[in-house]
Design an enzyme around this catalytic site. Structure first.
Site, PDB file in Angstrom:
ATOM      1  N   PHE A   1       0.584  -0.734  -0.286  1.00 27.14           N
ATOM      2  CA  PHE A   1      -0.098   0.090  -0.026  1.00 27.14           C
ATOM      3  C   PHE A   1       0.949   1.121  -0.018  1.00 27.14           C
ATOM      4  O   PHE A   1       2.065   0.542   0.343  1.00 27.14           O
ATOM      5  CB  PHE A   1      -0.948  -0.313   0.901  1.00 27.14           C
ATOM      6  CG  PHE A   1      -2.223  -0.765   1.427  1.00 27.14           C
ATOM      7  CD1 PHE A   1      -2.942  -1.460  -0.080  1.00 27.14           C
ATOM      8  CD2 PHE A   1      -2.485  -1.318   2.449  1.00 27.14           C
ATOM      9  CE1 PHE A   1      -2.996  -2.442   0.426  1.00 27.14           C
ATOM     10  CE2 PHE A   1      -3.998  -2.176   2.263  1.00 27.14           C
ATOM     11  CZ  PHE A   1      -4.235  -3.006   1.090  1.00 27.14           C
ATOM     12  N   SER A   2       0.366   2.548  -0.233  1.00 28.23           N
ATOM     13  CA  SER A   2       0.880   3.258  -0.318  1.00 28.23           C
ATOM     14  C   SER A   2       2.006   3.574   0.460  1.00 28.23           C
ATOM     15  O   SER A   2       2.508   4.511   0.957  1.00 28.23           O
ATOM     16  CB  SER A   2       0.187   4.988  -0.513  1.00 28.23           C
ATOM     17  OG  SER A   2      -0.695   5.323   0.260  1.00 28.23           O
ATOM     18  N   GLU A   3       0.697   3.551   1.776  1.00 29.02           N
ATOM     19  CA  GLU A   3       1.136   3.995   3.725  1.00 29.02           C
ATOM     20  C   GLU A   3       0.780   2.457   4.777  1.00 29.02           C
ATOM     21  O   GLU A   3      -0.173   1.814   4.240  1.00 29.02           O
ATOM     22  CB  GLU A   3       0.701   4.902   4.189  1.00 29.02           C
ATOM     23  CG  GLU A   3       1.129   6.257   3.404  1.00 29.02           C
ATOM     24  CD  GLU A   3       2.819   6.848   3.805  1.00 29.02           C
ATOM     25  OE1 GLU A   3       3.616   5.640   4.607  1.00 29.02           O
ATOM     26  OE2 GLU A   3       3.133   7.008   2.943  1.00 29.02           O
ATOM     27  N   THR A   4       2.138   1.566   4.839  1.00 32.90           N
ATOM     28  CA  THR A   4       1.874   1.069   6.766  1.00 32.90           C
ATOM     29  C   THR A   4       1.844   2.214   7.315  1.00 32.90           C
ATOM     30  O   THR A   4       3.427   3.101   7.451  1.00 32.90           O
ATOM     31  CB  THR A   4       2.732  -0.222   5.991  1.00 32.90           C
ATOM     32  OG1 THR A   4       2.575  -0.835   5.043  1.00 32.90           O
ATOM     33  CG2 THR A   4       1.954  -1.485   7.321  1.00 32.90           C
TER      34      THR A   4
ATOM     35  N   CYS B   1       1.682  10.809   7.567  1.00 27.60           N
ATOM     36  CA  CYS B   1       0.737  10.484   6.609  1.00 27.60           C
ATOM     37  C   CYS B   1      -0.448  10.834   7.612  1.00 27.60           C
ATOM     38  O   CYS B   1      -0.966  10.510   7.996  1.00 27.60           O
ATOM     39  CB  CYS B   1       0.856   8.746   6.239  1.00 27.60           C
ATOM     40  SG  CYS B   1       0.004   8.175   5.354  1.00 27.60           S
TER      41      CYS B   1
END
Length: 265
Positions: A42-45, A70
């Site tokens: 994903f774009s962020e974890t 984020c």
């Protein structure tokens, strides 16, 4: 390790921006967290651990690198904590010791983020060409975020941009991403935006909350108001409300949990 997938800045599954939220029982080293974020893709974890009472540490990783701040992963993490505890408000502390205050707001979650200034910049022509932009209204730079801001005239033009990401990546160094924005052509929104960040994450982020640390103030000066409805015109789309109060920006959004499971370490 307990792990959740959450779609942020939407009230519909498979819309908004997906984030993974990981709750490790013991402290993980940076290499392990990066490997997990890369594996998930994903774009962020986000990795969250309790500090005291309703205070948590939070770390953000894209598939490529650690990110200081984020918005959508903060929203996703808040959703999980509010769903699994009785807290009405919480505080996150990132690795730069920035405090993020979060509270329930009806069916939404209200996040308090810092506000950052932008400065003048001359955007290289090869970057504009890679983005497919012929004319711009304004160009700025957020040194705190390492993000270039480009305003263009038309929201439909913004939605139709089809960047050449190889050329875009080669058009600049030392930045995290490029934000393109335009005043809205829809009565329900004030401005639209898209965020491209092949330098630090994926080609395009579906819905981005962290950029409101400077984008809300940018539009506050342009539109002479402090409350906004923002629309991210990515393929998945997403919406949020923002409000500028002194040197703080409040971001309101919804989130939907789509998966609950365990990551085997």
């Amino acid at each position: 390790m307990k792990t959740y997938f959450v779609d942020s800045f939407t009230n519909e599954k498979f819309k908004g921006n997906p984030a993974a939220v990981c709750l490790p029982e013991t402290e993980l080293d940076a290499a392990t967290m990066q490997a997990i974020a890369t594996e998930i893709g994903f774009s962020e974890t986000a990795f969250i651990r309790p500090i005291t009472d309703n205070s948590y540490s939070i770390r953000f990783y894209s598939p490529k690198t650690e990110i200081p701040l984020c918005g959508h992963a903060t929203l996703a993490s808040s959703k999980i904590i509010f769903n699994t505890t009785s807290f009405e408000s919480i505080k996150f502390i990132n690795y730069e010791n920035v405090e993020l205050f979060i509270e329930k707001a009806g069916n939404k979650i209200k996040m308090q983020f810092p506000v950052y200034e932008t400065e003048e910049i001359e955007v290289p022509q090869n970057m504009l060409k890679a983005l497919g932009i012929a004319e711009i209204e304004d160009q700025r730079y957020s040194p705190n975020n390492k993000i270039i801001l480009i305003e263009i005239k038309s929201a439909p033009e913004l939605a139709n941009l089809k960047p050449d990401f190889t050329a875009l990546l080669n058009s600049h160094t030392g930045i995290s991403g490029v934000l393109v924005t335009a005043v809205s052509d829809h009565e329900n929104f004030d401005f639209h935006y898209r965020y491209f960040w092949p330098w630090a994450g994926t080609n395009e982020d579906p819905v981005t909350g962290g950029i409101q640390t400077f984008l809300t103030k940018y539009w506050a000066k342009k539109l002479n108001k402090t409350k906004f409805r923002a629309f991210q015109s990515s393929l998945r789309t997403g919406t949020m409300s923002t409000e500028l109060v002194d040197e703080k920006v409040f971001i309101l959004g919804e989130a939907v949990i789509v998966l609950e499971g365990e990551f085997v370490l």
